[in-house]
Motif scaffolding. Sequence first.
Motif, PDB file in Angstrom:
ATOM      1  N   ARG A   1      14.913   0.711  28.418  1.00  0.00           N
ATOM      2  CA  ARG A   1      14.372   0.028  26.876  1.00  0.00           C
ATOM      3  C   ARG A   1      13.464  -0.057  26.613  1.00  0.00           C
ATOM      4  O   ARG A   1      13.182  -1.225  28.139  1.00  0.00           O
ATOM      5  CB  ARG A   1      16.546  -0.426  26.885  1.00  0.00           C
ATOM      6  N   ARG A   2      13.089  -0.515  25.725  1.00  0.00           N
ATOM      7  CA  ARG A   2      12.057  -1.540  25.633  1.00  0.00           C
ATOM      8  C   ARG A   2      11.813  -2.230  24.269  1.00  0.00           C
ATOM      9  O   ARG A   2      12.301  -1.857  23.415  1.00  0.00           O
ATOM     10  CB  ARG A   2      10.268  -0.437  25.421  1.00  0.00           C
ATOM     11  N   ARG A   3      11.130  -3.256  23.825  1.00  0.00           N
ATOM     12  CA  ARG A   3      11.704  -3.968  22.692  1.00  0.00           C
ATOM     13  C   ARG A   3       9.732  -4.016  22.120  1.00  0.00           C
ATOM     14  O   ARG A   3       8.607  -3.485  22.550  1.00  0.00           O
ATOM     15  CB  ARG A   3      11.991  -5.353  23.343  1.00  0.00           C
ATOM     16  N   PHE A   4       9.661  -4.361  20.782  1.00  0.00           N
ATOM     17  CA  PHE A   4       8.385  -4.016  20.169  1.00  0.00           C
ATOM     18  C   PHE A   4       7.172  -4.446  20.721  1.00  0.00           C
ATOM     19  O   PHE A   4       6.289  -3.657  20.683  1.00  0.00           O
ATOM     20  CB  PHE A   4       8.800  -4.260  18.950  1.00  0.00           C
ATOM     21  N   ARG A   5       7.551  -6.270  21.486  1.00  0.00           N
ATOM     22  CA  ARG A   5       7.095  -6.586  21.926  1.00  0.00           C
ATOM     23  C   ARG A   5       5.970  -5.560  22.886  1.00  0.00           C
ATOM     24  O   ARG A   5       4.440  -5.651  23.068  1.00  0.00           O
ATOM     25  CB  ARG A   5       6.732  -8.169  22.709  1.00  0.00           C
ATOM     26  N   GLU A   6       6.549  -5.235  23.986  1.00  0.00           N
ATOM     27  CA  GLU A   6       5.723  -4.127  25.081  1.00  0.00           C
ATOM     28  C   GLU A   6       5.318  -3.526  23.909  1.00  0.00           C
ATOM     29  O   GLU A   6       4.218  -2.797  24.895  1.00  0.00           O
ATOM     30  CB  GLU A   6       7.102  -3.911  25.366  1.00  0.00           C
ATOM     31  N   PHE A   7       5.820  -2.105  23.259  1.00  0.00           N
ATOM     32  CA  PHE A   7       5.125  -0.797  22.318  1.00  0.00           C
ATOM     33  C   PHE A   7       3.257  -2.076  22.535  1.00  0.00           C
ATOM     34  O   PHE A   7       2.470  -1.262  22.548  1.00  0.00           O
ATOM     35  CB  PHE A   7       5.965  -0.768  21.225  1.00  0.00           C
ATOM     36  N   VAL A   8       3.584  -3.272  21.643  1.00  0.00           N
ATOM     37  CA  VAL A   8       2.650  -3.862  21.143  1.00  0.00           C
ATOM     38  C   VAL A   8       1.183  -3.889  23.078  1.00  0.00           C
ATOM     39  O   VAL A   8      -0.038  -3.458  22.749  1.00  0.00           O
ATOM     40  CB  VAL A   8       2.476  -5.155  20.773  1.00  0.00           C
TER      41      VAL A   8
ATOM     42  N   ARG B   1      19.153  -1.754  19.519  1.00  0.00           N
ATOM     43  CA  ARG B   1      20.116  -3.126  20.304  1.00  0.00           C
ATOM     44  C   ARG B   1      19.862  -4.726  20.021  1.00  0.00           C
ATOM     45  O   ARG B   1      18.433  -4.754  20.651  1.00  0.00           O
ATOM     46  CB  ARG B   1      21.024  -2.484  22.059  1.00  0.00           C
ATOM     47  N   THR B   2      20.886  -4.911  20.248  1.00  0.00           N
ATOM     48  CA  THR B   2      20.283  -6.559  19.526  1.00  0.00           C
ATOM     49  C   THR B   2      20.506  -7.271  20.449  1.00  0.00           C
ATOM     50  O   THR B   2      21.452  -7.159  21.486  1.00  0.00           O
ATOM     51  CB  THR B   2      20.878  -7.039  18.562  1.00  0.00           C
ATOM     52  N   GLN B   3      19.389  -7.897  21.150  1.00  0.00           N
ATOM     53  CA  GLN B   3      19.292  -8.439  22.751  1.00  0.00           C
ATOM     54  C   GLN B   3      19.966 -10.239  22.689  1.00  0.00           C
ATOM     55  O   GLN B   3      19.079 -10.438  21.459  1.00  0.00           O
ATOM     56  CB  GLN B   3      18.676  -7.842  24.059  1.00  0.00           C
ATOM     57  N   LYS B   4      20.379 -10.247  22.924  1.00  0.00           N
ATOM     58  CA  LYS B   4      20.393 -12.440  23.026  1.00  0.00           C
ATOM     59  C   LYS B   4      19.118 -13.051  23.453  1.00  0.00           C
ATOM     60  O   LYS B   4      19.116 -12.320  25.113  1.00  0.00           O
ATOM     61  CB  LYS B   4      21.931 -13.043  22.795  1.00  0.00           C
ATOM     62  N   GLU B   5      17.921 -13.760  22.837  1.00  0.00           N
ATOM     63  CA  GLU B   5      17.547 -14.092  23.996  1.00  0.00           C
ATOM     64  C   GLU B   5      17.633 -15.803  24.727  1.00  0.00           C
ATOM     65  O   GLU B   5      17.702 -16.078  26.086  1.00  0.00           O
ATOM     66  CB  GLU B   5      15.826 -14.328  23.314  1.00  0.00           C
ATOM     67  N   ASP B   6      17.993 -16.003  23.338  1.00  0.00           N
ATOM     68  CA  ASP B   6      19.024 -18.052  24.055  1.00  0.00           C
ATOM     69  C   ASP B   6      19.462 -17.940  22.738  1.00  0.00           C
ATOM     70  O   ASP B   6      19.606 -17.305  21.862  1.00  0.00           O
ATOM     71  CB  ASP B   6      17.561 -18.967  24.702  1.00  0.00           C
ATOM     72  N   SER B   7      20.023 -18.949  22.351  1.00  0.00           N
ATOM     73  CA  SER B   7      21.359 -19.478  20.991  1.00  0.00           C
ATOM     74  C   SER B   7      20.508 -18.902  20.342  1.00  0.00           C
ATOM     75  O   SER B   7      20.926 -18.785  19.148  1.00  0.00           O
ATOM     76  CB  SER B   7      21.645 -20.870  21.861  1.00  0.00           C
ATOM     77  N   TRP B   8      19.163 -19.064  19.333  1.00  0.00           N
ATOM     78  CA  TRP B   8      18.183 -19.227  18.860  1.00  0.00           C
ATOM     79  C   TRP B   8      17.524 -17.897  18.554  1.00  0.00           C
ATOM     80  O   TRP B   8      17.560 -17.759  16.887  1.00  0.00           O
ATOM     81  CB  TRP B   8      17.224 -20.861  17.962  1.00  0.00           C
ATOM     82  N   HIS B   9      17.548 -17.281  19.411  1.00  0.00           N
ATOM     83  CA  HIS B   9      16.792 -16.238  19.014  1.00  0.00           C
ATOM     84  C   HIS B   9      17.264 -14.559  19.915  1.00  0.00           C
ATOM     85  O   HIS B   9      18.046 -14.909  20.627  1.00  0.00           O
ATOM     86  CB  HIS B   9      15.000 -16.508  19.749  1.00  0.00           C
ATOM     87  N   SER B  10      16.805 -13.684  18.930  1.00  0.00           N
ATOM     88  CA  SER B  10      17.239 -12.054  19.959  1.00  0.00           C
ATOM     89  C   SER B  10      16.606 -12.040  18.659  1.00  0.00           C
ATOM     90  O   SER B  10      15.352 -12.134  18.265  1.00  0.00           O
ATOM     91  CB  SER B  10      18.906 -11.670  18.562  1.00  0.00           C
ATOM     92  N   TYR B  11      16.175 -10.176  19.825  1.00  0.00           N
ATOM     93  CA  TYR B  11      15.354  -9.236  19.382  1.00  0.00           C
ATOM     94  C   TYR B  11      15.672  -8.310  19.809  1.00  0.00           C
ATOM     95  O   TYR B  11      17.145  -7.928  20.326  1.00  0.00           O
ATOM     96  CB  TYR B  11      14.527  -9.375  20.683  1.00  0.00           C
ATOM     97  N   ILE B  12      15.002  -6.911  18.747  1.00  0.00           N
ATOM     98  CA  ILE B  12      15.804  -5.633  18.952  1.00  0.00           C
ATOM     99  C   ILE B  12      15.067  -4.707  19.828  1.00  0.00           C
ATOM    100  O   ILE B  12      13.717  -4.549  20.475  1.00  0.00           O
ATOM    101  CB  ILE B  12      15.865  -4.644  17.725  1.00  0.00           C
ATOM    102  N   ASP B  13      15.874  -4.627  21.270  1.00  0.00           N
ATOM    103  CA  ASP B  13      15.002  -2.683  22.000  1.00  0.00           C
ATOM    104  C   ASP B  13      14.812  -1.859  22.026  1.00  0.00           C
ATOM    105  O   ASP B  13      16.692  -1.810  21.223  1.00  0.00           O
ATOM    106  CB  ASP B  13      15.141  -3.579  23.420  1.00  0.00           C
ATOM    107  N   TYR B  14      14.811  -0.707  22.479  1.00  0.00           N
ATOM    108  CA  TYR B  14      15.013   0.892  21.484  1.00  0.00           C
ATOM    109  C   TYR B  14      15.001   1.740  23.273  1.00  0.00           C
ATOM    110  O   TYR B  14      14.506   1.360  24.180  1.00  0.00           O
ATOM    111  CB  TYR B  14      14.188   1.130  20.939  1.00  0.00           C
ATOM    112  N   GLU B  15      15.618   2.966  23.208  1.00  0.00           N
ATOM    113  CA  GLU B  15      15.997   3.452  24.534  1.00  0.00           C
ATOM    114  C   GLU B  15      14.893   4.846  24.835  1.00  0.00           C
ATOM    115  O   GLU B  15      14.780   5.176  23.320  1.00  0.00           O
ATOM    116  CB  GLU B  15      17.925   4.105  24.370  1.00  0.00           C
TER     117      GLU B  15
END
Length: 194
Positions: A44-51, A12-26
């Motif tokens: 739900r976790r995003r790629f950066r958390e896997f890193v 799922r795409t999550q909005k961080e702010d008006s300029w940035h979004s990221y994808i998280d996964y279940e």
Amino acid sequence: QEFVTVLVRDPRTQKEDSWHSYIDYEIFIHTNSMCFTRKTSCVRRRFREFVWLRQRLQSNAVLIQLPELPSKTPFFNMNNPHHVDHRRQGLQEFLEKILQDALLLSDSRLHLFLQTQLSPEDMEACVSGQTKYSVADAIHKFASLNRRFPIEDEERKKDKNDADSDSESSSSGLGPSDDSISCGCKASPASEES
């Protein structure tokens, strides 16, 4: 025979702010392993958390060669379903390999990552004893805030029917009872940068 089933799904795409979004996964876990506090969980976790997870696991298990994460390409396009699915598959393969290693399974960070929605900073604080709650407390608290999972729901209904065939009540005490919602995962807080 012990098993651990892990699924990485539902990007799922999550909005961080008006300029940035990221994808998280279940991340869905179902297991009968004694290593796990909860037998079913969903976060739900995003790629950066896997890193972050891979770095922490590697620093604690220096003699083990950890599997690689899918490469972080500068051309990754979150609007391209092929890119997103390729990353999802890579994240699932990474977790499947990690969960086969007994030494890695003993790392509390892995369990907090898979079974709570704590941020990396909060996971570190919990593991190092800087919180009022233990790893098991954190996992139980998250589970009690989350909705039931379909497998637990089926087991509970079976147990209930065995114990009392007249009862119509189906409340588990873990929150709203809605069988149409698969696991009630919530998006992780968007307080970190991409």
